[in-house]
Design an enzyme around this catalytic site. Structure first.
Site, PDB file in Angstrom:
ATOM      1  N   CYS A   2       0.934  -1.142   0.053  1.00 51.60           N
ATOM      2  CA  CYS A   2       0.156  -0.094  -0.120  1.00 51.60           C
ATOM      3  C   CYS A   2       0.714   1.393  -0.055  1.00 51.60           C
ATOM      4  CB  CYS A   2      -0.963   0.008   1.490  1.00 51.60           C
ATOM      5  SG  CYS A   2      -1.814  -1.555   1.540  1.00 51.60           S
ATOM      6  N   ARG A  28       1.261   1.708  -5.871  1.00 50.63           N
ATOM      7  CA  ARG A  28       1.539   0.977  -4.891  1.00 50.63           C
ATOM      8  C   ARG A  28       0.073   0.326  -4.288  1.00 50.63           C
ATOM      9  NH1 ARG A  28       6.307   1.176  -2.391  1.00 50.63           N
ATOM     10  NH2 ARG A  28       5.366   0.312  -0.403  1.00 50.63           N
ATOM     11  N   TRP A  75      -3.852  -1.450  -1.100  1.00 52.99           N
ATOM     12  CA  TRP A  75      -3.627  -2.793  -1.894  1.00 52.99           C
ATOM     13  C   TRP A  75      -4.213  -3.666  -0.662  1.00 52.99           C
ATOM     14  CZ3 TRP A  75      -3.244  -4.108  -6.934  1.00 52.99           C
ATOM     15  CH2 TRP A  75      -3.104  -5.188  -7.418  1.00 52.99           C
ATOM     16  N   ASN A 101       1.212   0.378   5.866  1.00 53.75           N
ATOM     17  CA  ASN A 101       1.524  -0.695   4.888  1.00 53.75           C
ATOM     18  C   ASN A 101       2.163  -1.840   5.454  1.00 53.75           C
ATOM     19  OD1 ASN A 101       2.181  -1.754   2.401  1.00 53.75           O
ATOM     20  ND2 ASN A 101       4.224  -0.840   2.211  1.00 53.75           N
ATOM     21  N   GLY A 102       1.650  -2.897   5.140  1.00 55.64           N
ATOM     22  CA  GLY A 102       2.603  -4.314   5.519  1.00 55.64           C
ATOM     23  C   GLY A 102       1.638  -5.238   6.214  1.00 55.64           C
ATOM     24  N   GLU A 479       7.337 -20.352 -20.305  1.00 59.47           N
ATOM     25  CA  GLU A 479       7.392 -19.003 -19.365  1.00 59.47           C
ATOM     26  C   GLU A 479       8.299 -18.175 -20.141  1.00 59.47           C
ATOM     27  OE1 GLU A 479       5.210 -17.370 -18.131  1.00 59.47           O
ATOM     28  OE2 GLU A 479       6.272 -15.445 -17.553  1.00 59.47           O
ATOM     29  N   LYS A 483       7.546 -14.493 -22.457  1.00 57.85           N
ATOM     30  CA  LYS A 483       8.110 -13.048 -21.965  1.00 57.85           C
ATOM     31  C   LYS A 483       8.811 -12.849 -23.251  1.00 57.85           C
ATOM     32  CE  LYS A 483       6.434 -12.406 -18.684  1.00 57.85           C
ATOM     33  NZ  LYS A 483       5.579 -13.433 -18.564  1.00 57.85           N
ATOM     34  N   GLU A 486       6.151 -11.836 -25.978  1.00 61.83           N
ATOM     35  CA  GLU A 486       5.231 -10.757 -25.685  1.00 61.83           C
ATOM     36  C   GLU A 486       5.634  -9.206 -25.391  1.00 61.83           C
ATOM     37  OE1 GLU A 486       2.805 -11.228 -21.981  1.00 61.83           O
ATOM     38  OE2 GLU A 486       4.368 -12.229 -20.935  1.00 61.83           O
ATOM     39  N   HIS A 502      10.349 -35.603 -32.321  1.00 62.57           N
ATOM     40  CA  HIS A 502       8.841 -36.013 -33.108  1.00 62.57           C
ATOM     41  C   HIS A 502       8.612 -34.993 -33.991  1.00 62.57           C
ATOM     42  CE1 HIS A 502       8.746 -39.448 -30.241  1.00 62.57           C
ATOM     43  NE2 HIS A 502       9.280 -38.530 -29.397  1.00 62.57           N
ATOM     44  N   LYS A 602      -3.048  -5.668 -19.236  1.00 59.39           N
ATOM     45  CA  LYS A 602      -2.575  -6.354 -17.883  1.00 59.39           C
ATOM     46  C   LYS A 602      -3.565  -7.410 -17.635  1.00 59.39           C
ATOM     47  CE  LYS A 602       0.127  -7.234 -14.624  1.00 59.39           C
ATOM     48  NZ  LYS A 602       1.180  -8.199 -14.798  1.00 59.39           N
TER      49      LYS A 602
HETATM   50  C1  AGP Z   1       1.816 -12.807 -18.972  1.00 58.80           C
HETATM   51  O1  AGP Z   1       3.122 -12.080 -18.943  1.00 58.80           O
HETATM   52  C2  AGP Z   1       0.640 -12.017 -19.466  1.00 58.80           C
HETATM   53  N1  AGP Z   1       0.374 -10.746 -19.061  1.00 58.80           N
HETATM   54  C3  AGP Z   1      -0.873 -13.016 -19.495  1.00 58.80           C
HETATM   55  O2  AGP Z   1      -0.420 -14.238 -20.180  1.00 58.80           O
HETATM   56  C4  AGP Z   1      -1.291 -13.308 -18.085  1.00 58.80           C
HETATM   57  O3  AGP Z   1      -0.540 -14.223 -17.243  1.00 58.80           O
HETATM   58  C5  AGP Z   1      -2.736 -13.894 -18.433  1.00 58.80           C
HETATM   59  O4  AGP Z   1      -3.469 -12.836 -19.086  1.00 58.80           O
HETATM   60  C6  AGP Z   1      -3.305 -14.329 -16.972  1.00 58.80           C
HETATM   61  O5  AGP Z   1      -3.568 -13.451 -16.428  1.00 58.80           O
HETATM   62  P1  AGP Z   1      -4.157 -13.574 -14.902  1.00 58.80           P
HETATM   63  O6  AGP Z   1      -3.040 -14.158 -14.190  1.00 58.80           O
HETATM   64  O7  AGP Z   1      -4.088 -11.878 -14.169  1.00 58.80           O
HETATM   65  O8  AGP Z   1      -5.121 -14.406 -14.878  1.00 58.80           O
END
Ligand code: AGP
Length: 607
Positions: A2, A28, A75, A101-102, A479, A483, A486, A502, A602
């Site tokens: 927070c 935050r 938060w 905050n904590g 993963e 990264k 994206e 395969h 996001k």
């Molecule tokens: C991850 O870098 C992306 N921003 C995206 O794949 C994200 O992980 C996915 O949309 C799931 O989001 P969530 O964890 O909020 O459900």
């Protein structure tokens, strides 16, 4: 995470200063906001759920009298976002106001003790025990400052607090334990804040408080004391050279890099106990006839890694399913004997919530893992646990991914204990490694960051990248690939290394770079075979290895080392970090903004 702020000004108008400063701390936390000032012998409060602008529109946060005040942007960690859970929190007589905050880990027993003494609590937060503790100490004859000190000494967990009282209206007492707190030394006012951006436009003179510091701010002076022995100490005034925009990122060029570097802290927070909820979830997982792990994107990769954890630690088979495929893939197989563990950082991803809805309609038990208290996932889950990562501003998930993995590893260990699948010694050994992971990640970042900046320049013209791992490292490689795709828009593939022969190996030629994830686990021998296969076809080889793995170093064109021994089930947490940095610096090298990758949001709240 927070944001707290306090202001002792020589002139009226503290409320407006607080409001504007909270806006600069909004990164935050932003699910609720509140302010309290002192005027005419009493405390004036405005607070509500909602973003700062929304609450200001309804309540006019500037319209509070007085020259001394505190504020908070939240938060949620304990208690869903609501007006009553918003800070500041007050004592029974509205004479003491606190922003925090904590996480106060012993708040339940303190709350029970205070309720037994007749204190009435209004909120579900851990923070509210603080004003009541101070009130009780004053009742027993302590002065305000003594009462604060006695209260702080009883708190376990983490805090950055700012406290005001109408009993001594000219001061703020603030203190820190594990959560950051900084003083701003201005000409016309003194400030305390969670972070420098809050007061930077007002003064660039900052005093960074250290662990166990307590500061008392008054109109024309401040003093800093040690909570432990109450000795007065001097802390250096630092002149901050950052621009306000840089300050929000604590000097990092992008939120994503700041959040990668925040992982040691966010991982320590992910280790904070959630006993009751973890035990409940372990019971539901153990009793289920079948368990589905459901998520999207990075959170799905956490589920894939978790399926190895549950299998290897608890001998529990679980089925990681991409949420958008859930209904089609297993919809008819889900029933009252099924348990669904939905993982979602935002708690609002439409595909994941749709899968959860489908499961609920078929009477399955739904469990949740999320970063956002009060999110839809927390409301539709029978039980949920939190990542405790704080807000993640970068669109690409980094600290929230490793936090998810660490919480899932703790859950898998709890199921293993419940099912009697691990010995006491094994439990102690893994719990020790869990605690060491934040330090391993910290060392790994430190040792690799500069090297990765160089490596990126060497490989930036690769036609595409292939990420390969075996076992749980398959999740790590997926993963790492996501990264890179994206945020750097680089074509990349990832699949279990055993799948190469395969089909995919036909792709390999000299313009291709293959990144291998090679922890010292049971898959290491076969991974070496895969490295040889790719080398034979002219690919460039980058390997992510455990420190000192000379054999794989010799086979690789470049290597990145994880600094520390990491057990197989925890390896994705440490091995993904070099891949996060690789993707970040590749994006920067290509001139893109890693914080705002094209076409992405996001939280994907549409199906
Ligand atoms: C991850 O870098 C992306 N921003 C995206 O794949 C994200 O992980 C996915 O949309 C799931 O989001 P969530 O964890 O909020 O459900």
């Amino acid at each position: 995470m927070c944001g707290i702020f306090g202001c002792v000004s020589k002139a009226d108008g503290a409320a407006k200063i607080i409001h504007e400063s909270l806006k600069r701390l909004e990164y935050r936390g932003y699910d609720s906001v509140g302010e309290a000032t002192i005027f005419d012998g009493r405390i004036h409060v405005k607070k509500d759920q909602g973003k700062i602008d929304e609450v200001h529109k309804v309540h006019n946060l500037d319209d509070l009298p007085g020259s001394v005040g505190i504020g908070h942007t939240r938060w949620a960690t304990h208690g869903a976002p609501s007006r009553v859970n918003a800070h500041p929190h007050l004592d029974c007589e509205d004479k003491i106001a606190v922003v925090h905050n904590g996480i106060i880990e012993n708040f339940s027993e303190l709350k029970a003790e205070l309720e037994g003494l007749g204190h009435i609590f209004k909120s579900k937060t851990d923070t509210e025990v603080i004003p009541h503790l101070i009130e009780e100490n004053i009742k027993r004859g302590s002065s305000f400052i003594e009462a604060v000190r006695e209260a702080l000494k009883r708190l376990e967990g983490s805090y950055a607090v700012a406290i005001i009282t109408s009993l001594e209206p000219d001061k703020i007492v603030c203190a820190r334990k594990e959560s950051p707190l900084i003083l701003g030394v201005g000409e016309k006012a003194l400030y305390c804040a969670s972070d420098i951006p809050a007061f930077l436009p007002l003064t660039n003179k900052a005093v960074i408080l250290e662990e166990g510091d307590v500061a008392i701010l008054q109109h024309d002076r401040y003093e800093i004391r040690r909570l432990e022995d109450w000795k007065q100490i001097a802390r250096e005034i630092q002149v901050i050279a950052w621009t306000p925009e840089m300050a929000e990122k604590q000097g990092y060029p992008h939120f994503m890099l700041k959040e990668i570097h925040e992982q040691p802290l966010s991982l320590r927070n992910a280790l904070r106990p959630q006993e009751l909820y973890m035990d409940l979830m372990a019971t539901f997982l153990d009793r289920a006839k079948n368990v589905f792990l459901v998520a999207c994107g990075t959170s799905y990769h956490a589920c894939l890694a978790a399926s190895y954890m549950f299998s290897k630690l608890a001998y529990l088979p679980t089925y990681p399913i991409i949420a958008s495929e859930f209904a089609e893939h297993v919809g008819m197989a889900v029933n009252i004997d099924s348990t669904i563990l939905a993982v979602s950082q935002s708690g609002e991803t439409a595909d994941t919530l749709a899968a959860v809805e489908h499961a609920r309609n078929r009477a399955a038990t739904v469990l949740g893992l999320t970063n956002v208290v009060g999110s839809t996932l927390t409301r539709v889950s029978r039980v949920y646990v939190l990542q405790q990562s704080g807000p993640e501003i970068g669109v690409a998930a980094t600290k929230t991914f490793t936090a998810q993995l660490l919480v899932l590893a703790q859950l898998a260990l709890r199921v293993a204990k419940l099912r009697g699948k691990v010995s006491h010694q094994e439990v102690k050994a893994i719990e020790k490694k869990l605690k060491e992971i934040p330090d391993v990640v910290e060392r790994t970042i430190k040792v690799n960051e500069e090297k990765i900046r160089q490596i990126v320049r060497k490989y930036k013209d690769s036609r595409f990248f292939v990420f390969l791992g075996r076992g749980i490292s398959t999740a790590t490689s997926l993963e790492g690939r996501l990264k890179l795709m994206e945020i750097a828009y680089v074509p990349a593939f990832a699949f279990p290394a055993g799948e190469s022969k395969h089909g995919p190996i036909s792709l390999i030629e000299p313009s291709v770079t293959v990144i291998f994830i090679c922890p010292r686990d049971r898959t290491r021998k076969t991974i070496i075979g895969n490295i040889m296969e790719m080398k034979a076809r002219g690919a460039s080889i980058i390997s992510v290895i455990e420190e000192g793995d000379e054999e794989i170093k010799q086979l690789s064109d470049d290597y990145l080392e994880v600094l520390g021994e990491v057990p197989e089930v925890l390896s994705p947490i440490a091995f993904v970090v070099p891949l996060q940095l690789f993707a970040y610096y590749m994006a920067v090298e290509k001139g893109y903004n890693p914080d705002m990758p094209r076409n992405l949001a996001k939280s994907v709240t549409v199906k």
